[in-house]
Scaffold this active site. Structure first.
Site, PDB file in Angstrom:
ATOM      1  N   CYS A  94       3.780  -3.202  -7.310  1.00  0.00           N
ATOM      2  CA  CYS A  94       2.923  -4.287  -6.811  1.00  0.00           C
ATOM      3  C   CYS A  94       2.457  -5.239  -7.899  1.00  0.00           C
ATOM      4  O   CYS A  94       1.806  -6.245  -7.612  1.00  0.00           O
ATOM      5  CB  CYS A  94       1.737  -3.716  -6.054  1.00  0.00           C
ATOM      6  SG  CYS A  94       2.300  -2.831  -4.605  1.00  0.00           S
ATOM      7  N   HIS A 387      -0.405  -8.421   1.838  1.00  0.00           N
ATOM      8  CA  HIS A 387       0.099  -7.999   0.528  1.00  0.00           C
ATOM      9  C   HIS A 387       1.625  -7.885   0.536  1.00  0.00           C
ATOM     10  O   HIS A 387       2.166  -6.793   0.719  1.00  0.00           O
ATOM     11  CB  HIS A 387      -0.573  -6.663   0.169  1.00  0.00           C
ATOM     12  CG  HIS A 387      -0.028  -6.011  -1.054  1.00  0.00           C
ATOM     13  ND1 HIS A 387       0.388  -6.709  -2.170  1.00  0.00           N
ATOM     14  CD2 HIS A 387       0.179  -4.691  -1.365  1.00  0.00           C
ATOM     15  CE1 HIS A 387       0.814  -5.868  -3.082  1.00  0.00           C
ATOM     16  NE2 HIS A 387       0.707  -4.642  -2.614  1.00  0.00           N
ATOM     17  N   CYS A 417      -3.358  -2.950  -9.056  1.00  0.00           N
ATOM     18  CA  CYS A 417      -2.856  -1.577  -9.165  1.00  0.00           C
ATOM     19  C   CYS A 417      -1.427  -1.534  -8.619  1.00  0.00           C
ATOM     20  O   CYS A 417      -1.029  -2.425  -7.879  1.00  0.00           O
ATOM     21  CB  CYS A 417      -3.732  -0.624  -8.355  1.00  0.00           C
ATOM     22  SG  CYS A 417      -3.792  -1.077  -6.607  1.00  0.00           S
TER      23      CYS A 417
HETATM   24  C1  LIG Z   1      -2.063   1.452   7.394  1.00  0.00           C
HETATM   25  C2  LIG Z   1      -0.784   1.129   8.130  1.00  0.00           C
HETATM   26  C3  LIG Z   1       0.075   2.414   8.278  1.00  0.00           C
HETATM   27  C4  LIG Z   1      -1.178   0.589   9.501  1.00  0.00           C
HETATM   28  O1  LIG Z   1      -0.031   0.194  10.155  1.00  0.00           O
HETATM   29  P1  LIG Z   1      -0.037  -0.177  11.695  1.00  0.00           P
HETATM   30  O2  LIG Z   1      -0.461   0.985  12.497  1.00  0.00           O
HETATM   31  O3  LIG Z   1       1.265  -0.814  11.998  1.00  0.00           O
HETATM   32  O4  LIG Z   1      -1.194  -1.256  11.722  1.00  0.00           O
HETATM   33  P2  LIG Z   1      -1.656  -2.217  12.865  1.00  0.00           P
HETATM   34  O5  LIG Z   1      -1.842  -3.554  12.290  1.00  0.00           O
HETATM   35  O6  LIG Z   1      -0.748  -2.100  14.054  1.00  0.00           O
HETATM   36  O7  LIG Z   1      -3.078  -1.657  13.207  1.00  0.00           O
HETATM   37  C5  LIG Z   1      -3.268  -0.486  14.001  1.00  0.00           C
HETATM   38  C6  LIG Z   1      -4.373  -0.774  14.995  1.00  0.00           C
HETATM   39  O8  LIG Z   1      -5.559  -1.050  14.265  1.00  0.00           O
HETATM   40  C7  LIG Z   1      -6.108  -2.275  14.687  1.00  0.00           C
HETATM   41  N1  LIG Z   1      -6.746  -2.913  13.536  1.00  0.00           N
HETATM   42  C8  LIG Z   1      -6.240  -3.051  12.287  1.00  0.00           C
HETATM   43  N2  LIG Z   1      -7.119  -3.678  11.519  1.00  0.00           N
HETATM   44  C9  LIG Z   1      -8.216  -3.933  12.275  1.00  0.00           C
HETATM   45  C10 LIG Z   1      -9.451  -4.560  12.023  1.00  0.00           C
HETATM   46  N3  LIG Z   1      -9.755  -5.050  10.805  1.00  0.00           N
HETATM   47  N4  LIG Z   1     -10.334  -4.660  13.042  1.00  0.00           N
HETATM   48  C11 LIG Z   1     -10.038  -4.165  14.246  1.00  0.00           C
HETATM   49  N5  LIG Z   1      -8.869  -3.567  14.543  1.00  0.00           N
HETATM   50  C12 LIG Z   1      -7.979  -3.455  13.568  1.00  0.00           C
HETATM   51  C13 LIG Z   1      -4.918  -3.071  15.182  1.00  0.00           C
HETATM   52  O9  LIG Z   1      -5.304  -4.074  16.088  1.00  0.00           O
HETATM   53  C14 LIG Z   1      -4.110  -1.999  15.857  1.00  0.00           C
HETATM   54  O10 LIG Z   1      -4.655  -1.768  17.128  1.00  0.00           O
HETATM   55  P3  LIG Z   1      -3.693  -1.484  18.381  1.00  0.00           P
HETATM   56  O11 LIG Z   1      -2.971  -0.213  18.043  1.00  0.00           O
HETATM   57  O12 LIG Z   1      -4.682  -1.371  19.501  1.00  0.00           O
HETATM   58  O13 LIG Z   1      -2.792  -2.652  18.465  1.00  0.00           O
HETATM   59  C15 LIG Z   1       0.063   0.062   7.360  1.00  0.00           C
HETATM   60  O14 LIG Z   1      -0.597  -1.181   7.391  1.00  0.00           O
HETATM   61  C16 LIG Z   1       0.290   0.484   5.932  1.00  0.00           C
HETATM   62  O15 LIG Z   1       1.158   1.307   5.671  1.00  0.00           O
HETATM   63  N6  LIG Z   1      -0.485  -0.094   5.008  1.00  0.00           N
HETATM   64  C17 LIG Z   1      -0.462   0.300   3.619  1.00  0.00           C
HETATM   65  C18 LIG Z   1       0.626  -0.399   2.922  1.00  0.00           C
HETATM   66  C19 LIG Z   1       0.760   0.116   1.539  1.00  0.00           C
HETATM   67  O16 LIG Z   1       0.871   1.291   1.280  1.00  0.00           O
HETATM   68  N7  LIG Z   1       0.764  -0.808   0.620  1.00  0.00           N
HETATM   69  C20 LIG Z   1       0.922  -0.504  -0.748  1.00  0.00           C
HETATM   70  C21 LIG Z   1      -0.337  -0.792  -1.412  1.00  0.00           C
HETATM   71  S1  LIG Z   1      -0.071  -1.122  -3.124  1.00  0.00           S
END
Ligand SMILES: CC(C)(COP(=O)(O)OP(=O)(O)OC[C@H]1O[C@@H](n2cnc3c(N)ncnc32)[C@H](O)[C@@H]1OP(=O)(O)O)[C@@H](O)C(=O)NCCC(=O)NCCS
Length: 432
Positions: A94, A387, A417
């Site tokens: 990243c 991101h 990070c």
């Molecule tokens: C965390 C993670 C698994 C979530 O993936 P996802 O399930 O596809 O995420 P979604 O955007 O569909 O969100 C899931 C639910 O939460 C809800 N949601 C997410 N953020 C929200 C918020 N801020 N407020 C309200 N609801 C929220 C979505 O609306 C969704 O609801 P639904 O199932 O009713 O549609 C994914 O984003 C991820 O892997 N992130 C980390 C990435 C990573 O590792 N990056 C490296 C970092 S260096």
């Protein structure tokens, strides 16, 4: 004190990014190369930079295309850049765009280049799907088979399980731990409660929504007319939730430790598509070509720790070194931009910066100190904005410089990070 560049100051004169959008949405038909080409074309157009002035282009990406792994070269072959602009790709998880910026800056500091374009791009909608080892071996055998008899013999060895594809995981190859599991572990080790994480995520959305509404964030964003039909027009990030609340966030289930966890979709950065790029020049070139610098790179540092420990705590080791190299302390810093992979990681990084134990690990007797939250990620961060792994570093440096100018601040600190237990920190100085 010898400052970075030994008197040959490196300026960042401009930057732009595509909107950052959730993977699988409006940019799903665009590859990382497409996004990179779009952003660099826009950067050249916005700055009215002649391609003839550009010496090199450095680009970062984390999940490269298997067929065109040197994304930088593909981007540099844009019609507005001469074919003689040399280009190469860097990868440091990243912090890849940070690596591209510091590589370009080093070349300028050394006097090997006068004008560089650096940045990064990622399409998490278009990750390569790989064949299994068994399938790959059989395909090689098939390509070597002579005559239809041999070919049929190899084909008869294919089994349904060979067809099961392998997708790249966001997991550490050495530990098997995903980023989310690492964030979860850090939340536990650093005692970061769920509510504090959700509060931080809410803050990120609110500040990013403000920055979008008042035009500060949108000023950094180009409009993308999505090819091939150019009917879809995207001019803002689509992950910022203006309607989220602490109650809504609290309801989201933990994703990476379903039973005892605290890391949810709401307090994590989402999987994102996007690209960002900046123009760097030696101070001399900037003056000669008539580009007022946004700011100068004052110092930077990279650091690493055991990925099996606290994977995303690298910034805590890099920040004191960058500050020392800049000859500054946290008190001198007007704005801090910290990449938000997860709220648990930002809050762990902040706790680490205040800790004597972490300071000693970095080789210092005193901690960096407590970051004033009024100076931190003042237009949100990766949790709300998104991101795209390879692009985030370039977004952050440009946001930091633009906001320092608006506020009349002098010094800015940024940290990012990364996988592998890596961390980056950079100190920038606004041009007078
Ligand atoms: C965390 C993670 C698994 C979530 O993936 P996802 O399930 O596809 O995420 P979604 O955007 O569909 O969100 C899931 C639910 O939460 C809800 N949601 C997410 N953020 C929200 C918020 N801020 N407020 C309200 N609801 C929220 C979505 O609306 C969704 O609801 P639904 O199932 O009713 O549609 C994914 O984003 C991820 O892997 N992130 C980390 C990435 C990573 O590792 N990056 C490296 C970092 S260096």
């Amino acid at each position: 004190m010898a400052t970075y560049g030994n008197g040959r100051r490196v300026a960042i004169v401009a930057g732009v990014r595509t909107p950052f959008v959730r993977a699988g949405t409006v940019f799903k038909s665009l590859s990382a190369i497409d996004l990179g080409r779009l952003v660099v074309a826009e950067l050249i157009q916005r700055t009215n930079l002649s391609g003839k002035e550009v010496d090199n282009l450095v680009f970062g990406t984390v999940i490269p295309s298997v067929v065109a792994p040197n994304i930088a070269r593909e981007v540099s072959l844009l019609p507005m850049l001469p074919k003689g602009v040399e280009a190469y790709t860097v990868s440091r998880a990243c912090t890849s765009a940070n690596q591209s910026i510091t590589n370009a800056a080093d070349q300028i500091a050394l006097g090997h280049a006068g004008v560089s374009i650096a940045g990064g791009s990622e399409s998490l909608s278009n990750i390569p799907i790989l064949h299994s080892q068994g399938m790959a071996e059989k395909l090689v055998l098939l390509s070597k088979a002579k005559g239809s008899g041999d070919k049929l013999k190899v084909l008869s060895q294919f089994r349904p399980k060979d067809l099961v594809p392998i997708t790249p995981a966001i997991a550490e190859p050495t530990t098997g731990e995903t980023m989310g599991q690492s964030a979860e572990k850090m939340a536990k080790l650093n005692a970061i409660p769920r509510e504090e994480q959700d509060q931080f995520a809410l803050r990120s959305h609110r500040l990013a929504a403000q920055g979008t509404a008042d035009g500060r964030l949108t000023a950094e964003i180009m409009t993308v007319y999505v090819p091939p039909k150019y009917e879809t027009v995207v001019d803002k990030d689509n992950g910022i939730r203006t309607d989220t609340s602490l109650e809504a966030l609290a309801k989201l289930p933990p994703v990476f430790d379903r039973k005892y966890g605290t890391v949810s979709a709401g307090n994590s950065s989402p999987l994102t598509d996007g690209a960002a790029a900046v123009v760097l020049m030696s101070e001399e070139n900037a003056r000669a070509l008539g580009y007022p610098p946004l700011g100068f790179i004052r110092s930077y540092a990279y650091a690493a720790l055991d990925p099996g420990e606290q994977l995303l705590q690298g910034p805590v080791l890099a920040a004191p070194v960058a500050l020392q190299r800049a000859g500054l302390s946290l008190r001198d810093i007007d704005l801090v931009e910290m990449h938000e992979a997860f709220a648990a990681q930002v809050l762990s990084n902040l706790r680490g910066l205040e800790s004597k134990a972490w300071a000693e690990r970095a080789g210092f007797s005193h901690p960096v100190g407590a970051v004033d939250t009024d100076k931190l990620n003042v237009m949100g961060g990766s949790i709300s904005i998104g991101h795209p792994f390879g692009a985030t570093g370039a977004r952050i440096v440009m946001t930091l410089l633009n906001e320092l100018r608006r506020r009349g601040g002098q010094f800015g600190l940024m940290t990012v990070c990364a996988a592998g237990g890596l961390g980056h920190a950079m100190v920038v100085e606004r041009a007078a």
